[in-house]
Design a protein around this motif. Structure first.
Motif, PDB file in Angstrom:
ATOM      1  N   LEU A 173       8.335 -15.039  -1.507  1.00 42.81           N
ATOM      2  CA  LEU A 173       8.024 -14.201  -0.346  1.00 42.81           C
ATOM      3  C   LEU A 173       8.220 -12.722  -0.670  1.00 42.81           C
ATOM      4  O   LEU A 173       7.388 -11.885  -0.300  1.00 42.81           O
ATOM      5  N   ALA A 174       9.317 -12.385  -1.341  1.00 43.35           N
ATOM      6  CA  ALA A 174       9.582 -10.983  -1.684  1.00 43.35           C
ATOM      7  C   ALA A 174       8.518 -10.440  -2.633  1.00 43.35           C
ATOM      8  O   ALA A 174       8.040  -9.303  -2.471  1.00 43.35           O
ATOM      9  N   GLU A 175       8.122 -11.239  -3.625  1.00 41.30           N
ATOM     10  CA  GLU A 175       7.125 -10.794  -4.592  1.00 41.30           C
ATOM     11  C   GLU A 175       5.767 -10.598  -3.934  1.00 41.30           C
ATOM     12  O   GLU A 175       5.077  -9.597  -4.177  1.00 41.30           O
ATOM     13  N   LEU A 176       5.363 -11.539  -3.087  1.00 43.97           N
ATOM     14  CA  LEU A 176       4.052 -11.417  -2.439  1.00 43.97           C
ATOM     15  C   LEU A 176       4.042 -10.287  -1.413  1.00 43.97           C
ATOM     16  O   LEU A 176       3.016  -9.621  -1.231  1.00 43.97           O
ATOM     17  N   GLU A 177       5.181 -10.065  -0.758  1.00 44.06           N
ATOM     18  CA  GLU A 177       5.276  -8.930   0.156  1.00 44.06           C
ATOM     19  C   GLU A 177       5.087  -7.626  -0.611  1.00 44.06           C
ATOM     20  O   GLU A 177       4.350  -6.728  -0.166  1.00 44.06           O
ATOM     21  N   ALA A 178       5.733  -7.522  -1.784  1.00 44.01           N
ATOM     22  CA  ALA A 178       5.598  -6.309  -2.589  1.00 44.01           C
ATOM     23  C   ALA A 178       4.159  -6.134  -3.066  1.00 44.01           C
ATOM     24  O   ALA A 178       3.618  -5.012  -3.055  1.00 44.01           O
ATOM     25  N   ARG A 179       3.514  -7.219  -3.451  1.00 46.80           N
ATOM     26  CA  ARG A 179       2.124  -7.135  -3.915  1.00 46.80           C
ATOM     27  C   ARG A 179       1.207  -6.704  -2.773  1.00 46.80           C
ATOM     28  O   ARG A 179       0.278  -5.907  -2.966  1.00 46.80           O
ATOM     29  N   ALA A 180       1.442  -7.264  -1.582  1.00 46.04           N
ATOM     30  CA  ALA A 180       0.612  -6.890  -0.429  1.00 46.04           C
ATOM     31  C   ALA A 180       0.789  -5.407  -0.102  1.00 46.04           C
ATOM     32  O   ALA A 180      -0.187  -4.696   0.188  1.00 46.04           O
ATOM     33  N   ALA A 181       2.034  -4.921  -0.170  1.00 48.86           N
ATOM     34  CA  ALA A 181       2.294  -3.506   0.107  1.00 48.86           C
ATOM     35  C   ALA A 181       1.611  -2.615  -0.913  1.00 48.86           C
ATOM     36  O   ALA A 181       1.075  -1.549  -0.579  1.00 48.86           O
ATOM     37  N   GLN A 182       1.598  -3.050  -2.177  1.00 42.96           N
ATOM     38  CA  GLN A 182       0.939  -2.278  -3.220  1.00 42.96           C
ATOM     39  C   GLN A 182      -0.562  -2.147  -2.958  1.00 42.96           C
ATOM     40  O   GLN A 182      -1.189  -1.184  -3.396  1.00 42.96           O
ATOM     41  N   HIS A 183      -1.114  -3.132  -2.248  1.00 41.68           N
ATOM     42  CA  HIS A 183      -2.533  -3.090  -1.901  1.00 41.68           C
ATOM     43  C   HIS A 183      -2.778  -2.423  -0.540  1.00 41.68           C
ATOM     44  O   HIS A 183      -3.858  -2.557   0.033  1.00 41.68           O
ATOM     45  N   GLY A 184      -1.771  -1.732  -0.041  1.00 44.27           N
ATOM     46  CA  GLY A 184      -1.938  -0.949   1.175  1.00 44.27           C
ATOM     47  C   GLY A 184      -1.870  -1.743   2.468  1.00 44.27           C
ATOM     48  O   GLY A 184      -2.235  -1.224   3.528  1.00 44.27           O
ATOM     49  N   ARG A 185      -1.382  -2.968   2.439  1.00 43.45           N
ATOM     50  CA  ARG A 185      -1.296  -3.777   3.661  1.00 43.45           C
ATOM     51  C   ARG A 185       0.036  -3.526   4.344  1.00 43.45           C
ATOM     52  O   ARG A 185       1.069  -3.355   3.687  1.00 43.45           O
ATOM     53  N   ASP A 186       0.009  -3.531   5.683  1.00 41.96           N
ATOM     54  CA  ASP A 186       1.249  -3.333   6.426  1.00 41.96           C
ATOM     55  C   ASP A 186       1.629  -4.542   7.277  1.00 41.96           C
ATOM     56  O   ASP A 186       2.635  -4.521   7.986  1.00 41.96           O
ATOM     57  N   VAL A 187       0.829  -5.590   7.214  1.00 37.98           N
ATOM     58  CA  VAL A 187       1.136  -6.834   7.929  1.00 37.98           C
ATOM     59  C   VAL A 187       0.911  -8.010   6.986  1.00 37.98           C
ATOM     60  O   VAL A 187      -0.081  -8.059   6.251  1.00 37.98           O
ATOM     61  N   LEU A 188       1.859  -8.932   7.002  1.00 34.37           N
ATOM     62  CA  LEU A 188       1.775 -10.131   6.178  1.00 34.37           C
ATOM     63  C   LEU A 188       1.834 -11.349   7.096  1.00 34.37           C
ATOM     64  O   LEU A 188       2.702 -11.440   7.962  1.00 34.37           O
ATOM     65  N   ARG A 189       0.915 -12.287   6.906  1.00 36.49           N
ATOM     66  CA  ARG A 189       0.813 -13.450   7.786  1.00 36.49           C
ATOM     67  C   ARG A 189       0.986 -14.744   7.006  1.00 36.49           C
ATOM     68  O   ARG A 189       0.755 -14.802   5.802  1.00 36.49           O
ATOM     69  N   LEU A 190       1.335 -15.808   7.725  1.00 36.54           N
ATOM     70  CA  LEU A 190       1.302 -17.162   7.179  1.00 36.54           C
ATOM     71  C   LEU A 190       1.340 -18.152   8.335  1.00 36.54           C
ATOM     72  O   LEU A 190       1.710 -17.804   9.457  1.00 36.54           O
ATOM     73  N   ASP A 191       0.919 -19.376   8.056  1.00 34.55           N
ATOM     74  CA  ASP A 191       1.020 -20.450   9.049  1.00 34.55           C
ATOM     75  C   ASP A 191       1.666 -21.652   8.392  1.00 34.55           C
ATOM     76  O   ASP A 191       1.675 -21.779   7.166  1.00 34.55           O
ATOM     77  N   THR A 192       2.224 -22.556   9.218  1.00 36.40           N
ATOM     78  CA  THR A 192       2.901 -23.713   8.651  1.00 36.40           C
ATOM     79  C   THR A 192       2.926 -24.865   9.640  1.00 36.40           C
ATOM     80  O   THR A 192       2.639 -24.698  10.835  1.00 36.40           O
ATOM     81  N   ASN A 193       3.276 -26.035   9.136  1.00 32.02           N
ATOM     82  CA  ASN A 193       3.346 -27.255   9.923  1.00 32.02           C
ATOM     83  C   ASN A 193       4.774 -27.474  10.428  1.00 32.02           C
ATOM     84  O   ASN A 193       5.740 -27.122   9.751  1.00 32.02           O
ATOM     85  N   ARG A 194       4.922 -28.096  11.596  1.00 32.45           N
ATOM     86  CA  ARG A 194       6.244 -28.293  12.172  1.00 32.45           C
ATOM     87  C   ARG A 194       7.128 -29.223  11.338  1.00 32.45           C
ATOM     88  O   ARG A 194       8.359 -29.202  11.459  1.00 32.45           O
ATOM     89  N   ALA A 195       6.510 -30.027  10.467  1.00 32.63           N
ATOM     90  CA  ALA A 195       7.295 -30.923   9.617  1.00 32.63           C
ATOM     91  C   ALA A 195       8.073 -30.154   8.550  1.00 32.63           C
ATOM     92  O   ALA A 195       9.051 -30.673   8.004  1.00 32.63           O
TER      93      ALA A 195
END
Length: 299
Positions: A238-260
């Motif tokens: 999560l930390a690495e992908l957040e840093a990569r997204a920020a490097q690409h100028g993104r200010d919002v990071l999303r994801l979805d998941t299953n209740r299981a």
């Protein structure tokens, strides 16, 4: 990095190398130093692929080749190319090699006992618990993350394992055809990336990042192998992908998941993700998350 922490690590290293006899040319009273002895032990009863053996021990290929030639000359191992691919070599113990490995096993047990014997019961328990914790943390530090093509064999291995686990854990099973899976092109630059985690050269986790134009970045297909859980790898992804997204100028990071996936949900909350309304039609999702992120600090 904290200088006192560096000094403590160095002090620990000195204590361990002295106490377990690493400094001696005749490790455990044998005829060889620890490198050759450890290599002999790691080959094991079933033999090993030389490449995997090298990656498991983190040794230079030239050094491993020299050690194997020496062990082979002593009649302790055989090294043969595989019939299907002669570039791949397999090393196996001979009868003499298995006998020496058995001696190493016994002497290793004796050494472990000598570390515990002077201590009282409470001290032994504390030492063993501390060793287990150090082992987990050192293993975690050994894991590497690398961006690879989604078609890489290690990426495909992780995704197959991930889908297989979802089929077992989801109430309705899991069919990749029904899911909103990103195609390979969405996880290649400049549209995204795909990361694989490796431990001793073997894939133990993956995570993808979509970077759609004009939309928030999105984490997809994050998975950690059961044997690598508890090492903090999910949080590291999560930390690495957040840093990569920020490097690409993104200010919002999303994801979805299953209740299981309750452990994953807990991880997302602890990493600052907040639950939001559904932002896609993923049929297997019950929870949707977002996190505001900051760009890299100016140079």
């Amino acid at each position: 990095m904290d200088a006192a922490q560096i000094e403590q690590v160095r002090r620990f290293n000195r204590t361990v190398t002295e106490r377990v006899g690493v400094l001696h040319d005749h490790f455990l009273g044998g005829d060889r130093p620890i490198g050759a002895a450890r290599l002999l032990w790691e080959i094991g009863e079933e033999g090993q692929d030389v490449r995997r053996l090298r990656e498991r021990l983190g040794l230079d290929s030239g050094y491993v080749s020299r050690l194997l030639r020496s062990l082979e000359a002593e009649g302790l191992v055989t090294v043969e190319p595989q019939p299907r691919d002669r570039r791949v070599r397999t090393v196996r113990l001979t009868g003499a090699g298995r006998a020496e490995r058995a001696v190493l096993d016994g002497r290793s047990d004796e050494l472990a006992g000598s570390l515990l014997e002077p201590l009282n019961t409470a001290q032994r328990a504390r030492l063993v618990e501390a060793m287990a914790q150090v082992d987990r943390l050192l293993t975690a530090a050994t894991v590497t993350l690398e961006a690879v093509d989604p078609g890489h064999p290690h990426a495909e291995h992780c995704l197959r394992s991930y889908f297989s686990e979802l089929r077992e854990r989801f109430e309705s099973g899991f069919d990749p055809v029904r899911s909103l899976l990103p195609d390979a092109g969405e996880l290649r630059a400049p549209h995204g990336l795909f990361m694989v985690a490796r431990l001793h050269g073997e894939p133990v986790g993956c995570a993808g990042l979509k970077l759609p134009a004009g939309a928030p970045a999105e984490i997809k297909r994050m998975w950690v192998a059961p044997e690598a859980r508890g090492l903090g790898l999910g949080r590291r992804f999560l930390a690495e992908l957040e840093a990569r997204a920020a490097q690409h100028g993104r200010d919002v990071l999303r994801l979805d998941t299953n209740r299981a996936l309750s452990a994953a949900i807990g991880l997302y909350h602890s990493c600052g993700f907040e639950e939001v309304a559904a932002f896609n039609d993923e049929p297997y999702a019950h929870h949707w998350f977002e996190k505001r992120i900051e760009g890299p600090a100016p140079a």
